[in-house]
Structure formats: C-alpha cells, structure tokens
Write a protein that holds these residues in place. Structure first.
Motif, PDB file in Angstrom:
ATOM      1  N   GLN A 122       0.835  -1.194   0.000  1.00  0.00           N
ATOM      2  CA  GLN A 122       0.000   0.000   0.000  1.00  0.00           C
ATOM      3  C   GLN A 122       0.877   1.254   0.000  1.00  0.00           C
ATOM      4  O   GLN A 122       0.603   2.225  -0.701  1.00  0.00           O
ATOM      5  CB  GLN A 122      -0.960  -0.019   1.206  1.00  0.00           C
ATOM      6  N   ARG A 123       1.973   1.201   0.768  1.00  0.00           N
ATOM      7  CA  ARG A 123       2.861   2.367   0.806  1.00  0.00           C
ATOM      8  C   ARG A 123       3.586   2.564  -0.527  1.00  0.00           C
ATOM      9  O   ARG A 123       3.826   3.692  -0.944  1.00  0.00           O
ATOM     10  CB  ARG A 123       3.833   2.237   1.974  1.00  0.00           C
ATOM     11  N   ILE A 161       1.238   4.315  -2.770  1.00  0.00           N
ATOM     12  CA  ILE A 161       1.160   5.736  -2.452  1.00  0.00           C
ATOM     13  C   ILE A 161       2.360   6.466  -3.056  1.00  0.00           C
ATOM     14  O   ILE A 161       2.217   7.525  -3.669  1.00  0.00           O
ATOM     15  CB  ILE A 161       1.057   5.932  -0.918  1.00  0.00           C
ATOM     16  N   THR A 179      -5.101   4.810   4.193  1.00  0.00           N
ATOM     17  CA  THR A 179      -4.276   4.447   5.348  1.00  0.00           C
ATOM     18  C   THR A 179      -4.985   3.492   6.301  1.00  0.00           C
ATOM     19  O   THR A 179      -4.478   3.197   7.373  1.00  0.00           O
ATOM     20  CB  THR A 179      -3.865   5.719   6.119  1.00  0.00           C
ATOM     21  N   THR A 180      -6.154   2.999   5.879  1.00  0.00           N
ATOM     22  CA  THR A 180      -6.957   2.146   6.755  1.00  0.00           C
ATOM     23  C   THR A 180      -6.179   0.942   7.290  1.00  0.00           C
ATOM     24  O   THR A 180      -6.272   0.606   8.463  1.00  0.00           O
ATOM     25  CB  THR A 180      -8.208   1.655   6.004  1.00  0.00           C
ATOM     26  N   LEU A 207      -2.990   0.587   7.633  1.00  0.00           N
ATOM     27  CA  LEU A 207      -1.647   0.888   8.144  1.00  0.00           C
ATOM     28  C   LEU A 207      -1.687   1.280   9.618  1.00  0.00           C
ATOM     29  O   LEU A 207      -2.696   1.762  10.121  1.00  0.00           O
ATOM     30  CB  LEU A 207      -1.036   2.033   7.327  1.00  0.00           C
ATOM     31  N   GLN A 249       0.494   5.899   9.150  1.00  0.00           N
ATOM     32  CA  GLN A 249      -0.656   6.673   8.679  1.00  0.00           C
ATOM     33  C   GLN A 249      -0.383   8.171   8.787  1.00  0.00           C
ATOM     34  O   GLN A 249      -0.564   8.925   7.832  1.00  0.00           O
ATOM     35  CB  GLN A 249      -1.879   6.296   9.523  1.00  0.00           C
ATOM     36  N   ILE A 308       2.147   9.282   6.208  1.00  0.00           N
ATOM     37  CA  ILE A 308       1.618   9.350   4.850  1.00  0.00           C
ATOM     38  C   ILE A 308       0.715  10.566   4.660  1.00  0.00           C
ATOM     39  O   ILE A 308       0.786  11.253   3.643  1.00  0.00           O
ATOM     40  CB  ILE A 308       0.926   8.018   4.492  1.00  0.00           C
ATOM     41  N   LEU A 309      -0.093  10.856   5.664  1.00  0.00           N
ATOM     42  CA  LEU A 309      -0.948  12.037   5.569  1.00  0.00           C
ATOM     43  C   LEU A 309      -0.087  13.294   5.486  1.00  0.00           C
ATOM     44  O   LEU A 309      -0.392  14.239   4.754  1.00  0.00           O
ATOM     45  CB  LEU A 309      -1.909  12.106   6.758  1.00  0.00           C
ATOM     46  N   THR A 334     -12.593   8.318   3.440  1.00  0.00           N
ATOM     47  CA  THR A 334     -12.176   7.703   4.697  1.00  0.00           C
ATOM     48  C   THR A 334     -13.371   7.493   5.609  1.00  0.00           C
ATOM     49  O   THR A 334     -14.381   8.179   5.494  1.00  0.00           O
ATOM     50  CB  THR A 334     -11.124   8.581   5.418  1.00  0.00           C
TER      51      THR A 334
END
Ligand SMILES: Nc1ncnc2c1ncn2[C@@H]1O[C@H](COP(=O)(O)OP(=O)(O)O)[C@@H](O)[C@H]1O
Ligand code: SF4
Ligand SMILES: [Mg+2]
Length: 338
Positions: free
Chosen positions: A162-163, A166, A183-184, A186, A191, A194-195, A213
């Motif tokens: 997932q990362r 991104i 980010t669910t 992670l 999270q 990443i945000l 989200t």
C-alpha cells in the motif's frame, strides 16, 4: 478557468444485475476547490468508491455511468475519449486504491515500476530515478528501501505494498489525488507519516485531494470540505469546521457519535440504530428515514440537496420551510460529545 478543479453534478452510476438496476451512485453532487482537500465519508456501501472510480471512468460491466456530469478543470470526463482518459489517469489525476495488490504489476520489481513513473512524469534517467525511488520509499516509511527497491510485489506485506502504491501515485505529482481509504490498513505512525507526505506535496505543487475515509480523525486533520454520503447520495456538504461544530443532517450527527474521533474525548461510541437498507428495499423518500430519530410525515418524500445561508448544503426536510415535524428539533447537542 474555474476555481473548482473537480465539479460533479447529479452523477448517476448503476449496476445492472439480473434485470435489476442497482443505483450505487444516485445523483451525487460535489465540488473540489483547487488546491483543497475534500473528504468523502459514509458507511460502507454508500457509493464512495464507485463515485471515485466513475471520475476516472474505471467502472466495468455490469456497471455504467447513466447520467450527470463530471468536470475536471474545464473538461467533461463522462464523454471523454478512452485515449484522453488514459492520459489523464496517472498524469493529471492519480488514485490510491483500497485494494493495493490489484494495482501493482507482479512481473516488475518495485524499483522498475517506480523508475518508470519517474521517467514518464519527470523525465528522470535510470540513476536519478533509482535514487528518487529509494528516497520516496523511505518517505512512505519502508524499512531498508535500498533492498526493497529490487524486490517484487509478492515479497512485500500488504501494508508495504500500500505504501509503494502511495509512492507511485505521488511520483507523477498529479493535479488531483483521489485516495480511497489510503491508510486504513496501516498502523497509526505510518498513517500520520503518509498524511503528512500528502499534505507536503499538496503545499509544494498545489495538488488537490479527494480523501475517502471512515476515520473522522483523518477528516479533521486533513480536509477543508466534507461530503457525507448515504445510500448513493450526498446528504451534507460542508466546510470541515461547520461539519464538526454544527452538523445538520441527522445522519452526520449519527456518524459523529458512532465513529472514532481524535479531536475530542469520546466516552462511548453510539452506533446509529438499524442498518443501511438493501438496494431492493430502498425507501422512496428520504433514504435515512427508517433510521432517523426525527422522521416525520413529509420524510416519505425525497428532500433535495439545498444550499443553506452559510453556503453549505444539506438534504433534509428539517432545513426547509415545509418541515412538518416537531418545531425546533435539535439534531445536535454539543453537551453529549464533549
Ligand atoms: N460490481 C458490483 N456489482 C453490483 N453492485 C455493486 C458493484 N460494486 C458496487 N456495487 C453497489 O454499489 C454500492 C456502493 O459501493 P461502493 O461505492 O463500493 O461503496 P463504499 O465505497 O461507500 O463502501 C454497493 O453497496 C453495491 O450495492
Ligand atoms: S428528511 Fe426526515 S428522515 Fe430524512 S434525515 Fe431529515 S428528518 Fe430525518
Ligand atoms: Mg469503498
């Protein structure tokens, strides 16, 4: 040029299954102002992902966009050619999917895929591309990025893939990023990283973001505006301060007390009673009526999404002159959540 980078009006996307029409997105309207972040929230099945996929024309059979308009900058996307859409995807609009495994190519290493993105979008050669890829993997919190860059997707855990996704989505510096529950899966530290990364890039290149989200803490931290969806419709569209301080729609009020928030102390989560109706049991009036504590006779008709004095929109009879229910009904009590 308009100041909204994305302007969706009355979008309708349906699935045709065994002779029935399932209206997954049933007249959705919202805007994303340039450089801002719009959050889309709502329980599972409310049409968030299908709305996002519709923007990129990624709806497959038996699904179909059956009406409405999607304007990206000043271009209509519902009628755009396949070749143009291919160009838009990954260049001007990037999407981070809920299901990361399906979007990485299993036969290329992480490094090959990232380098390709840097080559196409930023004209970087192999050496520069590799350097940038490793930096980016580090930024999204992947340990030993020099080693990971030569591995294949199957060698990474779901959270790491997932990362990588991104990192890929941000490599092209898109004008619009659509992140579907990015980010669910992670952990909280990753999270937050990443945000932060998304926010930095937003400031750096003026990127606009659609953040889907179910985490209201993420909404509070990252969004400027919020669209609340229920059963394929937007029931409230508000700036983030108003949404938290003065939510109007009874469904929004229910969400605020039933979902975890990081911005206040919550004694307990109070679930919204009942369930999201099945497509073949959809109420013809207000979709939320069977679960709404304020439902009145007039709610057997469908209310329109109406703009309020402060410019925010709400789809509920309480906010109209026709309201025939209890006068002065209070849908939100600050006391109960603070
Ligand atoms: N492939 C499909 N076939 C039939 N119906 C679908 C399909 N995908 C989605 N839907 C319908 O669309 C609704 C909205 O889906 P989705 O946008 O994925 O919800 P969300 O992302 O808000 O959880 C679902 O409740 C379902 O009824
Ligand atoms: S329209 Fe009626 S049923 Fe629907 S949310 Fe408003 S008060 Fe509740
Ligand atoms: Mg979804």
């Amino acid at each position: 040029m308009s100041e909204n980078i994305l302007d969706i009006k009355d979008l309708r996307t349906s699935f045709f299954v065994e002779g029935n029409e399932i209206k997954a997105v049933d007249g959705v309207t919202f805007q994303v102002p340039k450089g801002k972040t719009l959050g889309i929230v709502g329980e599972s099945g409310s049409g968030k992902s299908i709305s996002a996929l519709s923007v990129l024309q990624l709806i497959d059979d038996p699904g179909k966009i059956v009406g409405g308009s999607i304007r990206f900058k000043d271009e209509e996307l519902t009628t755009a050619k396949t070749s143009r859409m291919r160009n838009i995807r990954g260049n001007e609009i990037s999407m981070i999917f809920q299901e990361p495994m399906t979007s990485l190519n299993p036969v290329y290493t992480i490094g090959q895929q990232l380098r390709e993105a840097y080559k196409i979008h930023q004209g970087l050669g192999k050496k520069e591309g590799t350097k940038r890829s490793i930096e980016m993997l580090e930024l999204v919190g992947i340990p030993s990025p020099e080693k990971r860059v030569d591995q294949y997707p199957y060698e990474l855990s779901g959270g790491m893939r997932q990362r990588v996704m991104i990192a890929m989505a941000l490599a092209c510096k898109p004008e619009l990023l659509i992140a579907d529950e990015p980010t669910t899966a992670l952990d909280v530290t990753i999270q937050a990283q990443i945000l932060e990364l998304i926010k930095n890039l937003q400031e750096e290149i003026g990127m606009s973001v659609v953040m889907i989200t179910h985490d209201l803490g993420v909404v509070a931290e990252t969004c400027d505006y919020v669209a609340v969806m229920y059963c394929g419709k937007v029931v409230e569209f508000a700036d983030v301060e108003t949404l938290f301080e003065n939510p109007r729609h009874p469904y929004t009020v229910g969400l605020l007390s039933s979902l975890p928030r990081h911005d206040i102390d919550q004694d307990e989560l109070v679930p919204i009673k009942g369930n999201v109706p099945a497509p073949d049991e959809m109420p013809s009036g207000c979709r939320f009526a069977p679960r709404c504590p304020h439902a009145s006779a007039i709610c057997s008709e469908l209310p329109e999404l109406e703009t309020q004095e402060d410019g925010n929109d709400v789809r509920c009879w309480i906010y109209t002159e026709q309201w025939d229910g209890e006068k002065g009904v209070k849908v939100y009590d600050n006391e109960t959540t603070s």
